[in-house]
Design an enzyme around this catalytic site. Sequence first.
Site, PDB file in Angstrom:
ATOM      1  N   GLY A 134       0.800  -1.209   0.000  1.00 33.62           N
ATOM      2  CA  GLY A 134       0.000   0.000   0.000  1.00 33.62           C
ATOM      3  C   GLY A 134       0.833   1.259   0.000  1.00 33.62           C
ATOM      4  O   GLY A 134       1.630   1.520  -0.897  1.00 33.62           O
ATOM      5  N   GLU A 365      -4.265   8.115  -2.517  1.00 33.75           N
ATOM      6  CA  GLU A 365      -3.219   9.135  -2.417  1.00 33.75           C
ATOM      7  C   GLU A 365      -2.669   9.238  -0.993  1.00 33.75           C
ATOM      8  O   GLU A 365      -2.130  10.273  -0.593  1.00 33.75           O
ATOM      9  CB  GLU A 365      -3.735  10.523  -2.863  1.00 33.75           C
TER      10      GLU A 365
END
Length: 386
Positions: A134, A365
Amino acid sequence: MASHGLLRFTEDQELLRSSVRSYLEREIAPQIAECEREHRFPFDQLPELVQLGYVSGIVPEEHGGGGASFTDQAVLMEEAGRCWASLRVIMNTMTIVSLWLTQYGTKEQKENYLARIMAGQAKVFLALTSPDHGSDLASMTARAEKVPGGYKLYGTKTFITSGSIADFGIVFAKTDTSKGREGISAFIVERGVTPYTAHDMEKMFIRSTTTSELSFDGAFVPDSARVGEEGQAMRIATHGLNIGRLDVACGSAGLAGAAFERSLQYAKDRHQFGRPIGSFQLVQEMLVTMACLTETARLHSYQAAAVLDAGQSGEMACSMAKMISTENAFRVADLALQVHGGSGYMEELPIERYFRDARGFTIPEGTSQIQQLIIGRELTGINAMR
C-alpha cells in the site's frame, strides 16, 4: 478580483470556473446516472475536457500546454469534484502522468505518449501500489530485471485506475532491491507492446472508473520505455503525489459544496409539520456545520495551491489539504444524507453517491493516517514511518 465564498479569484479564474461548470452541467452531468449504472466512463469527452483546461492546462506552454497555475488547476478540480467524483479521478491520473512525462520524459516519449494525452486521444494508468504494501512504496515487490536492450518486469500492482482499459501507463518497479527508495525506477508500459494480465476489481466508490490488478511475469520493456534515470522514480513520485493530493483535496471540496448546496435547497423546499424543515433548529445546525466544513476544505485546498504556485514543495500543505478536505467532505456527505432522510438513500438523487465517493477519498493518495505521519515528519523532522 472576484469572490467565491470566502475566497477571492481573478476575473480569468472566475471565467474559467463559469465556463467549466457550464460545460460539465450541460454535457457531463446528464450522463452520470447511466454511466454509474453501467460502470463506464465517457472517454469520448476527453478531447473537449482537454480543451477546457483539464490535463493540458497545467502543462508548460513549451510542451503544448496552457501553462496554468496550480490555483487554476484547483479551480478545475473543484468543479470536477462538484460534478462527479469519477471525473475528478480520471482527470487526476491523466494530469499526473502528463506532468511526469513533461518533466522526465525523453523527446521521443513526449512525441509518442505526451502528445496523445494532450490531444485527449489516450487513456492512461499509473501503477504505484503493491498488494501487500500500500502506502509503503519503498517496500514494493514489483521488480525490473535488467536484460540486454531493456528490462523484464515481474510482480503485481493493485488498485490501478483504468489498468485494464488504458492504452498505456507508468509502472514503478525496483531495479535494485538493495537500495530501498533509491532503487525504484519507472517505465512506460503500452498495451500490445508489453504483455500483462489485468483483473478488474469491484468497489464501493467511483463506480464509473475501472480499477484493476495488474500482473507482470517477465514482460519485456525496452530501455527507451524507462522514465528518467534508474533509481529516480521516487523523486518523480513525490512531486506527482503532492499534486495528486491537491487534486483530491479540491475535488473533495467540490463534492462537499455540491452536497451542501443540495441540502440547503432541500431544507427550504421540504415541508414537515406545516413548515420548511430548514426552519427547525437542529436542521439549521447541520446546515451550518456543513457550510463551515465545506469552506474549511476549500480554504486549505487553495492555500496548498498557493504554496505550490510560490515554488515550494508543498508537501505539508498538500497533505494537510488532502486530510482535512477528504475528512470534511465525508462529514458533509453524511449530514447531507441525514438532512434528506429516506430520500437520500435513493439512487434517483446524487446524495448516496456523494456519500460513497466521499468515504472513498479518505484512502487513495495516502490515507488520512499517512497524511498525519507526513505532517508530523515535516513538523518535527522525525520520520515515524522509518
